[in-house]
Design a protein around this motif. Sequence first.
Motif, mmCIF file in Angstrom:
data_model
loop_
_atom_site.group_PDB
_atom_site.id
_atom_site.type_symbol
_atom_site.label_atom_id
_atom_site.label_comp_id
_atom_site.label_asym_id
_atom_site.label_seq_id
_atom_site.Cartn_x
_atom_site.Cartn_y
_atom_site.Cartn_z
ATOM 1 N N THR A 90 0.833 -1.199 0.000
ATOM 2 C CA THR A 90 0.000 0.000 0.000
ATOM 3 C C THR A 90 0.866 1.246 0.000
ATOM 4 O OG1 THR A 90 -1.843 -1.081 1.134
ATOM 5 C CG2 THR A 90 -1.695 1.315 1.321
ATOM 6 N N VAL A 92 1.402 5.348 -2.455
ATOM 7 C CA VAL A 92 1.207 6.100 -3.691
ATOM 8 C C VAL A 92 2.323 5.684 -4.644
ATOM 9 C CG1 VAL A 92 1.077 8.347 -4.778
ATOM 10 C CG2 VAL A 92 0.110 8.015 -2.489
ATOM 11 N N GLN A 118 -2.864 6.016 -6.137
ATOM 12 C CA GLN A 118 -2.926 5.313 -4.858
ATOM 13 C C GLN A 118 -3.224 3.831 -5.079
ATOM 14 O OE1 GLN A 118 -2.591 6.527 -1.502
ATOM 15 N NE2 GLN A 118 -2.622 4.325 -1.040
ATOM 16 N N THR A 120 -4.092 0.573 -2.657
ATOM 17 C CA THR A 120 -4.433 0.185 -1.293
ATOM 18 C C THR A 120 -4.756 -1.304 -1.274
ATOM 19 O OG1 THR A 120 -5.343 2.374 -0.836
ATOM 20 C CG2 THR A 120 -5.934 0.599 0.678
#
Length: 123
Positions: A90, A92, A118, A120
């Motif tokens: 996780t 950017v 991003q 995640t």
Amino acid sequence: QVRLVESGGGPVPAGGSLRLSCLGSGPFFSFNAMGWFRQAPGKQRELVAAVSGRGITNYGNELKGRFTISRGNAKNAMYLQMNSLKPEDTAVYYCAARRGEEAETDWSLYDYWGQGTQVTVSS
């Protein structure tokens, strides 16, 4: 002026896959090597993978085997296939390009950056 635009990020469960894309525009002679870097909250920006103008690749620690970097035939596009994703992936993810030939592992040696996308990974 060189512009880099990432796409393909989002939420994914652990063990899943994502494919990031980066499309560069501007004078093609302005950049040669490209790379993906990532930054998680509270952590330093780190190399995910980089590819030279001649196709030589470098990967971050322990990522080779799960992640694969590639470039399009026109060399203005770059991709990152991410498999077996883990929560610690996780972050950017940033696309970067440099005028030099070598696929440098140091993010400070890159001349151009995208805005980031991003990723995640949920457990």
